[in-house]
Design an enzyme around this catalytic site. Sequence first.
Site, PDB file in Angstrom:
ATOM      1  N   SER A  58       0.819  -1.219   0.000  1.00  0.00           N
ATOM      2  CA  SER A  58       0.000   0.000   0.000  1.00  0.00           C
ATOM      3  C   SER A  58       0.848   1.263   0.000  1.00  0.00           C
ATOM      4  CB  SER A  58      -0.928   0.015   1.219  1.00  0.00           C
ATOM      5  OG  SER A  58      -0.171  -0.025   2.421  1.00  0.00           O
TER       6      SER A  58
ATOM      7  N   ASN B 192      -2.010  -2.585  13.322  1.00  0.00           N
ATOM      8  CA  ASN B 192      -3.459  -2.394  13.344  1.00  0.00           C
ATOM      9  C   ASN B 192      -3.853  -1.113  14.081  1.00  0.00           C
ATOM     10  OD1 ASN B 192      -3.395  -4.854  12.114  1.00  0.00           O
ATOM     11  ND2 ASN B 192      -4.471  -5.978  13.724  1.00  0.00           N
TER      12      ASN B 192
ATOM     13  N   THR C 143     -40.362  25.815  -9.159  1.00  0.00           N
ATOM     14  CA  THR C 143     -40.633  24.429  -8.777  1.00  0.00           C
ATOM     15  C   THR C 143     -40.847  23.659 -10.078  1.00  0.00           C
ATOM     16  OG1 THR C 143     -43.037  24.703  -8.600  1.00  0.00           O
ATOM     17  CG2 THR C 143     -41.744  25.130  -6.606  1.00  0.00           C
TER      18      THR C 143
ATOM     19  N   LYS D 264     -18.637  29.276 -28.936  1.00  0.00           N
ATOM     20  CA  LYS D 264     -19.022  28.610 -27.690  1.00  0.00           C
ATOM     21  C   LYS D 264     -18.265  29.144 -26.475  1.00  0.00           C
ATOM     22  CE  LYS D 264     -21.350  25.566 -27.110  1.00  0.00           C
ATOM     23  NZ  LYS D 264     -21.006  24.144 -27.242  1.00  0.00           N
TER      24      LYS D 264
ATOM     25  N   ASN E  98     -18.251  27.475 -22.749  1.00  0.00           N
ATOM     26  CA  ASN E  98     -18.795  26.331 -22.026  1.00  0.00           C
ATOM     27  C   ASN E  98     -18.511  26.400 -20.523  1.00  0.00           C
ATOM     28  OD1 ASN E  98     -19.591  25.191 -24.489  1.00  0.00           O
ATOM     29  ND2 ASN E  98     -17.579  24.228 -24.764  1.00  0.00           N
TER      30      ASN E  98
ATOM     31  N   GLU F 190     -19.603  21.851 -14.936  1.00  0.00           N
ATOM     32  CA  GLU F 190     -19.952  20.501 -15.402  1.00  0.00           C
ATOM     33  C   GLU F 190     -19.037  19.446 -14.784  1.00  0.00           C
ATOM     34  OE1 GLU F 190     -21.697  21.898 -19.765  1.00  0.00           O
ATOM     35  OE2 GLU F 190     -19.766  20.873 -19.644  1.00  0.00           O
TER      36      GLU F 190
ATOM     37  N   TYR G 180      -9.322  -6.783  12.982  1.00  0.00           N
ATOM     38  CA  TYR G 180      -8.771  -6.256  11.736  1.00  0.00           C
ATOM     39  C   TYR G 180      -8.764  -7.329  10.658  1.00  0.00           C
ATOM     40  CZ  TYR G 180      -5.716  -3.920   8.408  1.00  0.00           C
ATOM     41  OH  TYR G 180      -5.213  -3.351   7.273  1.00  0.00           O
TER      42      TYR G 180
ATOM     43  N   GLN H 219      -7.471  -2.383   4.257  1.00  0.00           N
ATOM     44  CA  GLN H 219      -6.478  -1.602   3.523  1.00  0.00           C
ATOM     45  C   GLN H 219      -7.135  -0.802   2.399  1.00  0.00           C
ATOM     46  OE1 GLN H 219      -2.426  -3.227   2.659  1.00  0.00           O
ATOM     47  NE2 GLN H 219      -3.049  -3.042   0.520  1.00  0.00           N
TER      48      GLN H 219
ATOM     49  N   LYS I 263      -8.121   3.353   2.379  1.00  0.00           N
ATOM     50  CA  LYS I 263      -7.280   4.544   2.218  1.00  0.00           C
ATOM     51  C   LYS I 263      -7.457   5.220   0.866  1.00  0.00           C
ATOM     52  CE  LYS I 263      -3.953   2.415   5.282  1.00  0.00           C
ATOM     53  NZ  LYS I 263      -4.758   1.174   5.281  1.00  0.00           N
TER      54      LYS I 263
END
Length: 460
Positions: A22, A109, A154, A282, A284, A289, A316, A321, A324
């Site tokens: 990791s 742990n 609405t 354009k 945008n 978005e 554990y 793992q 994370k």
Amino acid sequence: MKLWGGRFQKNTDELVDDFQSSISFDRRLYRYDIRGSIAHARMLARQGIIGNEEAAQIVRGLEDVLADIEAGRVEFSVAAEDIHMNVEQLLTARVGPVGKKLHTARSRNDQVALDIRMYVKDEIDQIRRLLGELLTTLLDLAEAHVDTVMPGYTHLQRAQPVTLAHHLLAYVQMFGRDADRLRDCRRRADVLPLGAGALAGTTFPLDPGFVADQLGFAAVAQNSLDAVSDRDFAVEFTAAAALIMVHLSRFCEEIILWSSAEFAFIELDDAYSTGSSMMPQKKNPDVAELTRGKSGRVFGDLITLLTMLKGLPLAYNKDMQEDKETLFDAVDTVKKCLLIFRPMVATMKIRREKMAAAARGGFTNATDLADYLTGQGVPFREAHALAGRLVYYCLEQGRSLEELTLEEFRQFAPAVAEDVYRVIDIRHCVDARRVLGGPAPQAVREAIDRARAMVAQVCR
């Protein structure tokens, strides 16, 4: 040999090393890991478990490791699996065998649980600060647009007139709740797990309270099994992050609509817009978005955490793992979106005249007409029907309610008097709604004052 390899007769396969390592992502926890190890070493010496000089050597060695990592002089090892074992190996290489005493009375742990809790607390503080900056920007914008009339909607249909300030204050409430949720979540993350060992504590006479004071924790875990297996605080944080993204996404949807030619309520600053590779005209709203799209990442992070935890027996398990990368992604995504969303909103141009024109269309004053008739003694349901028939009459005539003559009004509702024109004036429709939380300017100014006090409380 692995630090845990005493009972093994052969090395793990290289594929296994790569699969379970990791360090590629948990390396970002190095500051927390070293801070926790320094506090643990000092506690071990304080309790007489290791010598004072040994602890001093370990602390100096850890500080040197931290300096080397900060300076980019460290190459982490996949074979050492994670940040905890990498730091321990780097320490031992500097101070020799005494470095091997650091892990006395703890497990990876409780060590990883400690690191993640410290990380979450710090990130909550940073995100609350970003929320505070956004809230202040929205309140400043609201203060400038207390009198900017716009239609409220609405079903995405024009409904009643409000003001831009009133609309913005709705998002102030949302983001304020977000900051308050994070503050509450931080309280549950603020529990020291170190001392729980692998799952059953230790026979050594530890002083978790001392470590908690050293690391700034408000409480100490009350059950060693729960201490190492609990990730509720990570789920809770990610759920709060998901709601932040919901609120950002909803706001972005409105910004996207408002910046279209069909609405034309706002124009985004060039610095927060993009163009088309083919169509030269354009402009945008890509930032809005992308923010809207990134909400799905954080929702996925939340589901990943919930799914990862749902079938785990105590205590554990290696599945954990997987917490994370998911947690880090939620943090990174929310922070990036908040960082860019605030200046995008702060710099957008408000087209007051377009908003006002839209508020005057769509019969947004029809409810006020019905209320007026009710005030003349007409039962509300009848008044509602009469106002509806007047709207239909206007649609057939291609006119607005304000354009009808008094005689035309009285064909449908004889109780109508000359003062009807004042009542259905759009400005009056807004000003008359002085109830708590309403759009009238005075109510909005009072709401802004309350909101500033709220921000000072939940974002500090």
